[in-house]
Write an enzyme that holds these catalytic residues in place. Structure first.
Site, PDB file in Angstrom:
ATOM      1  N   PHE B 241       0.815  -1.217   0.000  1.00  0.00           N
ATOM      2  CA  PHE B 241       0.000   0.000   0.000  1.00  0.00           C
ATOM      3  C   PHE B 241       0.847   1.264   0.000  1.00  0.00           C
ATOM      4  CE2 PHE B 241      -2.154  -3.381   2.469  1.00  0.00           C
ATOM      5  CZ  PHE B 241      -3.103  -3.718   1.526  1.00  0.00           C
ATOM      6  N   ALA B 511       1.048  -4.440 -13.314  1.00  0.00           N
ATOM      7  CA  ALA B 511       0.435  -5.215 -14.388  1.00  0.00           C
ATOM      8  C   ALA B 511       0.648  -4.510 -15.717  1.00  0.00           C
ATOM      9  CB  ALA B 511      -1.055  -5.397 -14.123  1.00  0.00           C
ATOM     10  N   LEU B 632      -7.848  -8.000 -16.160  1.00  0.00           N
ATOM     11  CA  LEU B 632      -7.041  -9.171 -16.523  1.00  0.00           C
ATOM     12  C   LEU B 632      -7.523 -10.438 -15.836  1.00  0.00           C
ATOM     13  CD1 LEU B 632      -3.479  -7.593 -16.518  1.00  0.00           C
ATOM     14  CD2 LEU B 632      -4.866  -8.238 -18.484  1.00  0.00           C
ATOM     15  N   GLY B 704      -3.941  -0.109 -14.643  1.00  0.00           N
ATOM     16  CA  GLY B 704      -3.791  -0.661 -13.286  1.00  0.00           C
ATOM     17  C   GLY B 704      -5.067  -0.487 -12.471  1.00  0.00           C
ATOM     18  N   GLY B 706      -4.910  -1.151  -8.797  1.00  0.00           N
ATOM     19  CA  GLY B 706      -4.564  -1.281  -7.381  1.00  0.00           C
ATOM     20  C   GLY B 706      -5.082  -0.155  -6.510  1.00  0.00           C
ATOM     21  N   GLU B 707      -5.267   1.024  -7.059  1.00  0.00           N
ATOM     22  CA  GLU B 707      -5.528   2.163  -6.186  1.00  0.00           C
ATOM     23  C   GLU B 707      -6.879   2.832  -6.369  1.00  0.00           C
ATOM     24  OE1 GLU B 707      -1.579   4.192  -5.330  1.00  0.00           O
ATOM     25  OE2 GLU B 707      -1.122   3.011  -7.110  1.00  0.00           O
TER      26      GLU B 707
END
Ligand SMILES: Cc1cc2nc3c(=O)[nH]c(=O)nc-3n(C[C@H](O)[C@H](O)[C@H](O)COP(=O)(O)OP(=O)(O)OC[C@H]3O[C@@H](n4cnc5c(N)ncnc54)[C@H](O)[C@@H]3O)c2cc1C
Ligand code: SF4
Lengths: 343, 742
Positions: B241, B511, B632, B704, B706-707
């Protein structure tokens, strides 16, 4: 954590002997409070006397029309005992609103009665000033971050004073037990004695380092729920106001029980948590409700009386209004009939 | 209109389980602190207990004699390191016992090395420390007037796209408000941890990190070693994180202790040590001013952010950044100013900038909609940015409109009561809110290596990291997608600085950066296999054109004549039984980067219930639809988005590091008191994706994820709380006391 030795007591007498012969020894119950405090260098026992094998203190038994819970009964077991659920649902609700399932599976009745405050400054010796941890050193909380602290019955003579302490007793179980007028059963080198829960925990007074009236060489053997407290079963409610839905200590909690006759109040079970160094009870507040109708008016009046003299700090003044609202709400729900454990 | 390639493609398929799932469930995935190392010593960091001043003395007499103690390092005896200049953002100014100054409470000032952790920890408690304490700069809220422009770091440029005063003069409705967010501290399940060991002048570390090659580089600099002498290994990361995106003091201290003692040293941070010496998300005070014309069209926007910065080094949480591109507006001005404080250097935390920035901006948009008498969703559509309003760049791909519609329909937004405080259920007030989510799409250069093994398996490797997010899984999946070799036949290696270099796993870029390198490696392997085959007279491809030979379906196959095939075992035989290796790389085109603006988008809708007595807020339902290009992998991808939303609930309602205003120490420095959502706080979360690949961004069309999940959600909850109660809290988290008082 300091180096320490460990022994396991097989009989209550042996446990008492072990503690009476070594003033730096401590009982080990579930360990959920004591071990944390040892790791953080707040408690430094030289010996841990493990009492969890005292089988005789690990059962719940009917006695004199009431219920005697052994000191080693786990919080989750006590909460789920049929007799507790049906006759003392207030206690069951309070227990189930505390901590997390994992902690309740370990925590014991005796340990819960004895759990220490969660005051940040008490729990971290990096703070020099804490009268509870280091008597005479002052209090870091009065002028510090005091959101979780007391608004009733605290001692506040300023941050430097040796008696100042605005810590709270963090327990939920204790609040319900105080409301139900449970009695703590104690054994010591000089024999057995009993003490009402309401007298067991202390106000700060001039001794902030003392949480309870238990002597250092005494063992809690159990807690007795009197027969007469079962009258509140149909009309009781434990309301816990907190910062998240589970696994948080109370900002304010209210244990409310009513014995109703017609619409009017015959007797009362009442205590508050999160606001004082001990479960906060108020005979005056009980008094103004008795004989009255179970209405919002009655409860509002009681709420004013119960919180009379409350004093808040920079971060916790909200607890005063919250207390009043929670008292009214808890008694209103109690009057409607006993529900399930509060969220 | 969708362009030809811009059709939902059904996204990545769902694998039955994660590549690394079984190992993790069995407890066999080895995390940094778990590597069995012979004769390892244990280190415990001694942290300062004052916020500002200097260490006068450290009496270690008792501690030295305590059982198991091997060495105690203090500013008075620690070896001198070649001084290096901090280079933000990858390197933080560290506390390495090189001087006696104390810049903040909980700063490392010593290290006890002992045979066991318990012995080290106990000995540390015996050290007698004398300080010379100086008054610290501790309050943030009360010292806002001491703000100054940033002196270093990643400051977003001050943007002023035109004649500001003129634009404001045109505004018929103006909303001006201040919003605040508090200090947050990272608490991944796996705390920071390092095992360091030397062999002569070679240093190897197992380190919990989001950037193995970054740690390697930083350590090489700190010990003046050639890069090749340092290796960093970390095959599994228990959450990062952002906290593990840059290297902190303990890594160097562990290596220093290993050098001094001549033995491997393990240093694991205790949970309480996560609050101070390893950064956090700085608090923000955000002034937002929005002006519209009579139709609700934005004519001017201003977003000024004030944040605390460590007296050691500036770090900026760029909370105003999204305001420069989220809505169409000709006049946008943003800036950030800092207030010096005696706190540790701050750092990235999930969606640095957008998490706190959207919390404020999207609450302000809700307030603006109310002022205009418009539906909040309608206001957003009215100001929809078809192009990046800054430099009028085209977006690589933007389907936020579809996301709004999809989520609004699922949520049945149109049926919500518009007047606040009107829907009750018993003692509860029920409300509905929405907000926009956004996060930039980042991508960096990355490399990968591929090997066809004699046993028919494929080994793929890249020096990237898997933070528990699914990198292993999608690497294997990408090989399958490119070669037709089933993912179960793929062996993945990552988390080792000796592997081909990949970027930091931060900014949601792993990724998007690594998969193109893997695609390239697969292509290179195909080419190599083709080259070998067309020169072999025994091959059916003898003399074929090299581009006619494809690696697909796990075999070689002719493009022009698909019935012509050869098993891969033939390639191995041809290579005399040896493995066949190739390398691949991927890198964003600089041109495209300059010409286009790449972002992800999302629409979030929430339902809350607020208790009228306790003022506790329940988030009953979250419906979110994201436009993140191609998803993905359903399982790992949606988990990340849901996880982001859970953290958004935390940002909205719970998380708050309380700094004592005398000691400058986080008082609630443990997971009992530092509140994050528990299961009971998380009810229904429904995540969907638009699923249109962004092929202008990268060859896979995947941005991406992730966030973005943590963005927008806090405002959506705040807006729902307002709809429920008519109370507006502008200081996050929205705790019961604030609602009671509002
Ligand atoms: C993160 C967290 C959250 C929590 N949340 C809540 C909450 O919401 N509500 C709540 O009520 N509680 C909460 N708790 C506290 C929990 O209820 C107590 O830790 C627990 O009840 C203590 O019981 P124990 O048996 O583990 O005590 P121990 O830790 O074993 O002992 C505590 C003290 O009691 C003494 N002792 C134990 N048994 C006896 C005995 N028979 N006679 C004399 N002395 C004895 C010990 O010597 C020690 O000093 C929480 C705890 C944690 C760690
Ligand atoms: S409130 Fe009591 S426990 Fe807390 S710091 Fe003050 S004296 Fe110590």
């Amino acid at each position: 954590m300091n180096p320490f030795s460990y022994e396991r007591a097989q009989q209550p007498d042996a446990a008492i002997h072990a503690i009476a012969s070594n003033q730096h020894a401590k009982f080990l119950g579930g360990g959920t409070n004591l071990i944390d405090l040892m790791k953080d260098d707040v408690e430094h026992p030289s010996t841990l006397v493990d009492i969890t094998r005292l089988q005789t203190l690990a059962t719940v038994n009917p006695v004199d029309g009431g219920l005697l819970t052994g000191a080693l009964v786990r919080n989750s077991d006590l909460a789920n005992t049929t007799e507790v659920r049906t006759r003392y649902p207030l206690l069951s609700q309070a227990l189930l609103s505390g901590a997390s399932a994992q902690l309740r599976n370990l925590a014991t009745t005796g340990g819960n009665l004895m759990q220490r405050t969660r005051c940040y400054y008490f729990m971290d010796p990096s703070y020099a000033a804490c009268n509870k941890r280091a008597p005479g050193s002052g209090c870091s909380a009065v002028n510090g971050y005091n959101r979780i602290h007391a608004v009733l019955g605290q001692t506040d003579n300023g941050p430097a004073d040796a008696h100042t302490c605005i810590a709270t007793n963090p327990s939920d179980m204790n609040v319900a037990m105080a409301a139900l007028q449970a009695v703590v059963e104690i054994s010591g080198p000089k024999g057995k004695r009993s003490m009402p829960v309401r007298d067991f925990h202390r106000l700060v007074g001039n001794t902030p380092h003392l949480d309870t009236n238990l002597k250092a060489d005494e063992l809690i053997t159990g807690a007795f729920l009197p027969a007469k407290a079962a009258v509140f079963a149909p009309h009781s409610y434990y309301l816990k106001a907190r910062d998240r839905q589970s696994y948080a200590f109370a900002n304010v909690s209210v244990a409310a029980g009513l014995e109703l006759e017609g619409g009017s109040i015959r007797s009362i079970a009442f205590a508050m948590g999160g606001v004082c160094h001990k479960p906060w009870t108020s005979e005056e507040a009980e008094h103004v409700m008795i004989g009255k109708q179970a209405t919002a008016e009655t409860f509002k009046h009681a709420a004013e009386v119960a919180t009379r003299g409350a004093k808040g700090y920079e971060n916790n003044a909200f607890k005063i209004e919250l207390s009043k609202n929670c008292i009214v709400r808890a008694f209103t729900l109690a009057a409607q009939g006993t529900g399930t454990a509060s969220a | 209109m969708l362009q030809q390639e811009e059709k939902p493609t059904g996204n990545g398929k769902e694998l039955p389980y994660r590549y690394d799932g079984k190992l993790k469930v069995m407890g066999k995935a080895t995390y940094a602190a778990e590597f069995p190392v012979k004769d390892v010593l244990h280190a415990w960091m001694v942290l300062s207990t004052i916020p500002s001043g200097e260490v006068v003395s450290m009496d270690t007499t008792l501690a030295d004699r305590s059982s198991g103690v091997v060495k105690i390092l203090t500013p008075f005896n620690a070896p001198k390191l070649p001084g290096i200049k901090p280079q933000p953002p990858a390197i933080r100014k560290l506390s390495l016992l090189q001087d006696r100054i104390v810049y903040y409470n909980c700063e490392p000032i010593g290290l006890v090395v002992a045979k066991s952790l318990d012995e080290a920890r106990y000995a540390a408690s015996l050290i007698k420390i004398k300080y010379n304490t100086t008054p610290g700069k501790l309050s943030f809220d009360k010292r806002l007037d001491q703000k100054r422009p940033p002196k270093q770091g990643n400051a977003p440029p001050k943007e002023d796209h035109g004649e500001e005063t003129e634009a404001w003069a045109k505004a018929t409705t103006v909303l001006e408000q201040t919003y605040t967010t508090p200090l947050h501290n990272h608490n991944p399940l796996e705390p920071h941890a390092t095992i360091a060991m030397w062999e002569g002048e070679n240093l190897t570390v197992y380190d919990a990190t989001q950037y193995v090659s970054g740690v390697r580089q930083s350590l090489a600099k700190h010990f003046a070693l050639p890069l090749d002498n340092v290796r960093c290994i970390d095959p599994y990361v228990g959450g990062g994180f952002g906290s593990k995106g840059s290297m902190w003091s303990h890594v160097v201290l562990a290596a220093m202790a290993a050098k001094v003692t001549g033995q491997p040293v393990k240093l694991v941070l205790d949970r309480t040590q996560m609050f101070g010496p390893v950064g956090g998300r700085p608090a923000t005070t955000q002034h937002i001013k929005l002006g519209t014309d009579a139709t609700g069209k934005l004519v001017a926007m201003r977003h000024n952010v004030i944040e605390p910065a460590s007296v050691m080094e500036d770090f900026i949480e760029p909370s105003a950044q999204q305001t420069s591109m989220l809505y169409e507006c000709k006049q946008i001005a943003i800036d950030t100013e800092l207030v010096d404080m005696n706190i540790g250097v701050q750092t990235f935390m999930r969606a640095p900038g957008e998490a706190t920035g959207t919390a404020a901006l999207e609450t302000a948009m809700d307030e603006l909609a109310l002022k205009l008498g418009m539906d909040p969703l309608e206001l957003r559509l009215k100001n929809y940015a078809e192009k990046d309003p800054g430099e009028q760049k085209e977006f690589t791909s933007k389907h936020l409109r579809e996301a709004y519609k999809d989520a609004a329909d699922r949520f049945e937004w149109s049926t919500r009561p518009r007047t606040p405080g009107t829907k009750t259920e018993g003692n509860k007030l029920v409300g509905y809110g929405m907000a926009t989510a956004t996060y930039p799409a980042n991508r960096s250069a990355a490399m990968a290596a591929i090997k066809l093994l004699p046993n028919g398996r494929i080994a793929i490797s890249s020096g990237t990291q898997d933070l528990g997010t699914g990198t292993y899984t999608i690497m294997a999946q990408t090989v399958e997608q490119e070669t037709g070799i089933p993912w179960q036949m793929v062996d993945v290696k990552l988390g080792d600085s000796s592997l081909p270099k990949a970027p930091v796993s931060g900014g949601s870029q792993s990724a998007a950066s690594v998969m193109p390198a893997i695609q390239d490696a697969c292509k290179q392997l195909q080419l190599k296999l083709a080259t070998l085959a067309i020169t072999d007279s025994t091959s059916p491809f003898f003399n074929a054109a090299s581009d006619d030979v494809l690696l697909s379906n796990g075999e070689l196959r002719s493009k022009s004549n698909p019935s012509k095939i050869e098993p891969l075992s033939a390639s191995i035989t041809r290579n005399k039984g040896a493995a066949i290796e190739e390398k691949g790389s991927g890198e964003p085109s600089q041109e495209a980067e300059r010409a286009l603006s790449a972002h992800s988008w999302g629409a979030i809708f929430t339902e809350v219930a607020v208790d009228k007595t306790t003022w506790m807020v329940e988030v009953r339902r979250v419906v979110a639809t994201y436009d993140i290009g191609l998803l993905l992998n359903q399982k790992t991808g949606k988990s990340q988005l849901e996880g982001g939303i859970v953290w958004g609930i935390s940002l909205a309602l719970e998380e708050d590091s309380h700094l004592d205003n005398v000691y400058g120490r986080v008082v609630n420095n443990n997971l009992g008191e530092y509140h994050v959502p528990v299961n009971a706080d998380v009810q229904s979360i429904e995540v969907n994706v638009v699923g249109i690949p962004d092929l202008k961004f990268n060859p896979q069309g995947a941005r991406g994820i992730g966030e973005i999940g943590i963005t927008g959600i806090a405002a959506a909850i705040n807006n729902a709380v307002f709809n429920a109660t008519g109370k507006r809290v502008r200081s996050f988290p929205i705790t019961p006391d604030k609602l009671q008082a509002a």
